[in-house]
Design an enzyme around this catalytic site. Structure first.
Site, PDB file in Angstrom:
ATOM      1  N   GLU A   1     -44.324 -53.306  21.891  1.00 60.50           N
ATOM      2  CA  GLU A   1     -43.013 -53.017  21.309  1.00 60.50           C
ATOM      3  C   GLU A   1     -41.829 -53.585  22.095  1.00 60.50           C
ATOM      4  OE1 GLU A   1     -44.303 -48.813  19.218  1.00 60.50           O
ATOM      5  OE2 GLU A   1     -43.661 -48.759  21.276  1.00 60.50           O
TER       6      GLU A   1
HETATM    7  C1  TNX Z   1     -46.410 -46.122  19.892  1.00 57.32           C
HETATM    8  S1  TNX Z   1     -48.921 -47.116  20.894  1.00 57.32           S
HETATM    9  C2  TNX Z   1     -46.244 -46.404  21.227  1.00 57.32           C
HETATM   10  C3  TNX Z   1     -45.707 -45.384  22.130  1.00 57.32           C
HETATM   11  C4  TNX Z   1     -45.374 -44.125  21.398  1.00 57.32           C
HETATM   12  C5  TNX Z   1     -46.433 -43.827  20.374  1.00 57.32           C
HETATM   13  C6  TNX Z   1     -46.236 -42.529  19.663  1.00 57.32           C
HETATM   14  C7  TNX Z   1     -47.996 -47.852  21.833  1.00 57.32           C
HETATM   15  C8  TNX Z   1     -48.621 -48.852  22.650  1.00 57.32           C
HETATM   16  N1  TNX Z   1     -46.684 -47.551  21.837  1.00 57.32           N
HETATM   17  O1  TNX Z   1     -44.587 -45.894  22.794  1.00 57.32           O
HETATM   18  O2  TNX Z   1     -45.298 -43.090  22.333  1.00 57.32           O
HETATM   19  O3  TNX Z   1     -46.451 -44.866  19.435  1.00 57.32           O
HETATM   20  O4  TNX Z   1     -47.330 -42.236  18.850  1.00 57.32           O
END
Ligand code: TNX
Length: 580
Positions: free
Chosen positions: A364
């Protein structure tokens, strides 16, 4: 001796039930190491067998283990009664003796027996429990063989890890009262027979996000205990995120002191000193669990930027972040100072973490252009390799150049991702954490008081009913190293809430990682799982009384779920205190 009344009549089981993966019975006299018995030992064994025949059958059947063992061969004549004079013997190897001490420590509080630990003399002991390191090539590095006869209990393994997993099985075969922190009057009977067991996958993990909310060392150690029970062998710690930096880095001290000061919702935050972090690593290692530390890069870095403005693309320190949005922060990917920071942080963590892996996050980073991101990841992969470690990253790192041995952690919800499949074709390995099955921060049901639902609801069946080997299209089964269950903690604030989200789904993921596919059976799983409710209750562990599982109370009566009481118990952390 004549047969003893051992088969527990289970109203949920067909009469004469034998696990599908059973092998033919083997007589007790064929067991290794019990031929050289003295007359006195034989007399003792006869006495025990007589006592066993007069008493009711064992409350646990040999196949009632989670994760399901590879081969289970019950022997109705082999029930074994622990006694006040039971001795635990182990091979004269410090690691084997350490497992024997761990077994004694597990059994002493509830039994009240002294259970002395001694070195196993040759020939193998006849009475009591023996933990033996053998050179058996058939046993996987983590596998074990457990033989229970009226005369004795023996665990054989090629490694201390195998002995440790065998001990976890032994623990589950005793009555649930074994979880009591104080002595209980109970027949400490083990069901007779043999188990031959080894894991399906080498990577069986759980992840705890200590960044969104901080959890202190004792909470983390307790999570380690839960992993150990279910034969998991990796604890991935998500140590950094926008809301907090949770491990002290000597060369960049403000990361922890400034960046670790807050948490989601404005809570107090916190961080592990290096000594505390080492303590977690050592405690896990004692339980044959490797800690995989994660420093999330280049995104999810707001906390680092509050401490060191020089890492921010605009050179300005942002305010601390206590919300739950994602994707807005990143360290400057074109500044050399950023790579100094990465090298220093990962270098210190590599020294603190004896395990083979360093996790670099990579998820992300929405504000970093794709080519810049790929170059950043490739360079960080090189830093990890330079430290002699293997790099792990969330599957978003797939487009970056291949690096030897690199591991992607899949957290998507689709069954198809050509970019990840292509990275695997270039040589990457995979850990599977599909959001819609393995994310333990997802709610169980619409009325679950905490958690997310962006990946859907994940009830116990959804956590259990998928196959890591075939989950992702275009990914060969050989590329799959195993499974991992992440617990993100935006809405999780206490140990009781951690346990509520982990249990009973963590055992489901553990079974996918450990048990051969041939044992996969939802109905069998939920019935085996049902026996763990009384264990958790006795140990003071909070769990979700999912209606999918036919829970038993300690007295064996099915227990109904009371949502109001459940909410109260996760708020207060359950009624009973946990044992040491
Ligand atoms: C996605 S999964 C994220 C996290 C959040 C989560 C909540 C991932 C690698 N990143 O930053 O905490 O969703 O479900």
């Amino acid at each position: 001796m004549s047969s003893s009344p051992v088969t527990t009549p289970d109203p949920l089981e067909p009469v004469g039930d034998t696990p599908a993966n059973s092998t033919p019975r083997r007589a007790a006299h064929e067991l290794p190491g019990i031929s050289a018995r003295t007359a006195g030992e034989l007399a003792g064994a006869a006495e025990r067998a007589a006592a066993a025949q007069l008493a009711p059958p064992p409350p646990v059947r040999l196949g009632d283990v989670v994760p399901a063992p590879e081969q289970v061969t019950p022997d109705a004549d082999g029930d074994h009664l622990l006694a006040p004079d039971t001795v635990i013997r182990a091979s004269a190897d410090p690691a084997a003796l350490a497992v024997a001490e761990q077994l004694a420590a597990l059994l002493r509080p509830a039994t009240g027996y002294p259970l002395p630990v001694t070195e196993a003399a040759a020939p193998a002991p006849a009475v009591g429990i023996a933990l033996l390191l053998t050179g058996d090539a058939d046993l996987d590095p983590e596998g074990y063989r457990l033989d229970i006869t009226a005369a004795g209990v023996q665990i054989n393994a090629g490694t201390a890890a195998g002995l440790f997993h065998g001990v976890q099985t032994l623990r589950q075969l005793l009555p649930a009262a074994v979880e009591s922190a104080t002595p209980v009057s109970e027949r400490w009977i083990l069901p007779g027979g043999s188990i031959l067991d080894r894991p399906r996958y080498p990577h069986r993990g759980a992840m705890l996000d200590v960044a969104r909310h901080f959890f202190g060392v004792t909470d983390v150690l307790r999570v380690v205990d839960h992993l150990a029970r279910y034969k998991l062998n990796r604890l991935h710690l998500h140590l950094t995120d926008d809301q907090g930096w949770r491990v002290a880095i000597d060369s960049w001290p403000a990361l922890a002191t400034v960046g670790g000061a807050g948490a989601v919702g404005g809570g107090p935050g916190g961080h592990y000193t290096q000594a505390e972090y080492r303590r977690i690593v050592a405690y896990a290692a004692d339980r044959h669990i490797t800690v995989i530390p994660e420093i999330d890069l280049p995104g999810h870095t707001n906390a680092a930027l509050t401490a060191y403005a020089e890492l921010a693309p605009d050179g300005l320190a942002p305010p601390p972040y206590t919300g739950t949005e994602i994707g807005f922060s990143y360290v400057d990917p074109v500044s050399e100072r950023t790579y100094d920071f990465v090298a220093d942080v990962l270098g210190e963590l590599a020294t603190l973490s004896p395990g083979q892996w360093l996790h670099i996050g990579g998820d992300e980073a929405f504000k970093v252009p794709a080519e810049v991101y790929a170059r950043f990841v490739a360079r960080v992969q090189g830093i990890v390799a330079g430290l002699g470690k293997t790099v792990v990253g969330w599957h978003q790192i797939a487009p970056a150049a291949h690096a030897d041995g690199r591991i992607l952690q899949w957290w998507g919800t689709a069954g198809d991702d050509p970019v990840t499949a292509e990275a695997v074709r270039r040589g990457a390995k995979l850990i599977l954490s599909p959001g819609n099955h393995a994310y333990l921060d997802m709610r169980y049901a619409p009325d679950t008081p905490i958690g997310h639902d962006w990946a859907g609801l994940v009830d116990v069946r959804r956590a259990y009913d998928w196959d890591p080997a075939t989950h992702l299209t275009g990914v060969h089964a050989d590329a799959v190293l195993g499974v991992e269950a992440p617990l993100w903690t935006e809405s999780v604030t206490t140990l009781a809430e951690i346990e509520f989200m982990l249990l009973p789904r963590l055992p489901a993921i553990a079974e996918l990682g450990w048990s051969p596919r041939s044992t996969h059976d939802w109905d069998g799983f939920r019935r085996r799982l049902a026996g763990h409710g009384p264990r958790w209750t006795t140990a003071g562990i909070t769990f979700h009384r999912s209606a999918e599982v036919p829970w038993r109370t300690p007295a064996g009566v099915p227990a109904p779920r009371d949502p109001a009481q459940e909410q109260e118990s996760i708020r207060t952390g359950g009624a009973e205190p946990a044992p040491g």
